[in-house]
Enzyme design. Structure first.
Site, PDB file in Angstrom:
ATOM      1  N   ASN A  10      10.887 -28.986  39.369  1.00  0.00           N
ATOM      2  CA  ASN A  10      11.236 -29.625  40.631  1.00  0.00           C
ATOM      3  C   ASN A  10      12.210 -28.703  41.362  1.00  0.00           C
ATOM      4  OD1 ASN A  10      12.141 -31.264  42.683  1.00  0.00           O
ATOM      5  ND2 ASN A  10      13.184 -32.737  41.351  1.00  0.00           N
ATOM      6  N   LYS A  12      13.380 -28.943  44.291  1.00  0.00           N
ATOM      7  CA  LYS A  12      14.292 -29.657  45.209  1.00  0.00           C
ATOM      8  C   LYS A  12      14.370 -28.918  46.556  1.00  0.00           C
ATOM      9  CE  LYS A  12      16.543 -31.582  41.219  1.00  0.00           C
ATOM     10  NZ  LYS A  12      17.762 -32.116  40.588  1.00  0.00           N
ATOM     11  N   HIS A  96      12.393 -40.052  42.547  1.00  0.00           N
ATOM     12  CA  HIS A  96      13.450 -39.232  41.972  1.00  0.00           C
ATOM     13  C   HIS A  96      14.811 -39.876  42.267  1.00  0.00           C
ATOM     14  CE1 HIS A  96      16.173 -35.915  41.209  1.00  0.00           C
ATOM     15  NE2 HIS A  96      15.228 -35.444  40.417  1.00  0.00           N
ATOM     16  N   GLU A  98      17.532 -38.713  43.172  1.00  0.00           N
ATOM     17  CA  GLU A  98      18.184 -38.263  44.409  1.00  0.00           C
ATOM     18  C   GLU A  98      17.611 -39.000  45.622  1.00  0.00           C
ATOM     19  OE1 GLU A  98      17.576 -34.081  43.681  1.00  0.00           O
ATOM     20  OE2 GLU A  98      18.978 -34.257  42.009  1.00  0.00           O
ATOM     21  N   GLU A 168      14.791 -39.676  33.623  1.00  0.00           N
ATOM     22  CA  GLU A 168      15.876 -38.762  33.982  1.00  0.00           C
ATOM     23  C   GLU A 168      17.182 -39.540  34.113  1.00  0.00           C
ATOM     24  OE1 GLU A 168      14.166 -35.069  36.106  1.00  0.00           O
ATOM     25  OE2 GLU A 168      14.363 -36.649  37.590  1.00  0.00           O
ATOM     26  N   GLY A 174      21.592 -32.070  36.731  1.00  0.00           N
ATOM     27  CA  GLY A 174      22.404 -31.040  37.365  1.00  0.00           C
ATOM     28  C   GLY A 174      23.842 -30.982  36.862  1.00  0.00           C
ATOM     29  N   SER A 214      19.118 -31.510  33.122  1.00  0.00           N
ATOM     30  CA  SER A 214      19.703 -30.324  32.493  1.00  0.00           C
ATOM     31  C   SER A 214      18.870 -29.752  31.347  1.00  0.00           C
ATOM     32  CB  SER A 214      21.138 -30.617  32.029  1.00  0.00           C
ATOM     33  OG  SER A 214      21.947 -30.975  33.138  1.00  0.00           O
TER      34      SER A 214
HETATM   35  P1  PGA Z   1      18.186 -30.536  36.515  1.00  0.00           P
HETATM   36  O1  PGA Z   1      17.304 -31.522  37.437  1.00  0.00           O
HETATM   37  O2  PGA Z   1      17.232 -29.941  35.512  1.00  0.00           O
HETATM   38  O3  PGA Z   1      18.772 -29.532  37.441  1.00  0.00           O
HETATM   39  O4  PGA Z   1      19.204 -31.390  35.838  1.00  0.00           O
HETATM   40  C1  PGA Z   1      16.292 -32.307  36.905  1.00  0.00           C
HETATM   41  C2  PGA Z   1      15.664 -33.147  37.993  1.00  0.00           C
HETATM   42  O5  PGA Z   1      16.407 -33.683  38.829  1.00  0.00           O
HETATM   43  O6  PGA Z   1      14.433 -33.312  38.047  1.00  0.00           O
END
Ligand code: PGA
Length: 253
Positions: A10, A12, A96, A98, A168, A174, A214
């Site tokens: 992803n 983003k 997601h 976010e 997640e 992140g 992560s």
């Molecule tokens: P990250 O993001 O691997 O940077 O933690 C995962 C995601 O949000 O899909």
């Protein structure tokens, strides 16, 4: 039943078209002969078309990061399922954290998006996960129960066959804080059990549940060793060909 591991990146809100092409060229070379893993990348909308062209002849699949449920019309700033199909997407990420956190997505709008995607023949990566606060208040399973039921509302067996679920935990995204393989496994088992209750044993055994938060080349193996973890949705580590291809090649570690 053996489920085909599914690793998706992803990206983003990262990568201009030029940067996206650089990354995808690197990735194509790095993962071309990897067998027995399904791989997808989710660039921003603006790079989809170019990445699609660059992926011609490759087994890497293309995903979008979101869509809107209407077919067309006066919805400034939104993208329809057909537009994504046309840009070459096979998958779309929906729900997601976010999107839920910053853009007001609810279980209901996630559900509408999933239905619209499937109706257009797009496969779905359906994201769920609890926040740190929810985990600390021991609400993890209540929240996931609600997200799964709400997101899948009105969907049939056939729909589930075109979906993967990404667990997640928001506190792990992140932040460099991964859930331990055991913590993740516990939740994945719960999600699979929930799908079994809502659908059937068969559907629950077939559906792939990815872990996200992560994920790095260093922790992927431990996660993938868990019986109910079938892949990963990778953010930060998917932005470099080297780290993402190492994750895709987890079997070689
Ligand atoms: P990250 O993001 O691997 O940077 O933690 C995962 C995601 O949000 O899909």
């Amino acid at each position: 039943m053996a489920r085909l591991p599914f690793i998706a990146g992803n990206w983003k809100m990262n990568k201009t078209v030029g940067e996206a092409l650089d990354l995808i060229r690197g990735l194509k070379t790095a993962v071309s002969e990897v067998k027995g893993v399904e791989v997808a990348v989710a660039p921003p909308f603006t790079a989809l078309h170019a990445v699609h062209k660059e992926l011609e002849g490759s087994s890497i699949l293309l995903a979008a990061q979101n869509l809107y449920w209407e077919e067309k019309g006066a919805f400034t700033g939104e993208i329809s399922p057909l537009m994504l199909k046309e840009a070459g997407c096979q998958y779309v990420i929906i729900g997601h954290s976010e999107r839920r956190q910053f853009f007001g997505e609810s279980d209901e709008t996630v559900n509408r998006r999933i239905k619209a995607a499937l109706a257009q023949g797009l496969k779905v990566i359906f994201c769920i996960g609890e926040t740190l606060r929810e985990r600390e208040e021991a609400k993890t399973f209540t929240v996931l129960d609600r997200q799964v039921s709400g997101g899948l509302k009105g969907l049939g067996d056939k729909d589930l066959k075109s979906m993967a679920i990404a667990y997640e935990p928001v506190w792990a995204i992140g932040t460099g804080k991964t859930a331990t393989p055991e913590q993740a496994e516990e939740v994945h088992r719960f999600i699979r059990e929930k799908v079994k209750m809502l659908y059937s044993q068969e559907i629950s055994e077939e559906i792939r549940i990815q872990y996200g938060g992560s994920v790095t080349p260093d922790n992927i193996k431990g996660l993938m060793n868990q019986p109910n973890i079938d892949g990963a949705l990778v953010g930060g580590a998917s932005l470099k060909a080297e780290s993402f291809s190492k994750i895709v090649r987890f079997k070689e570690m």
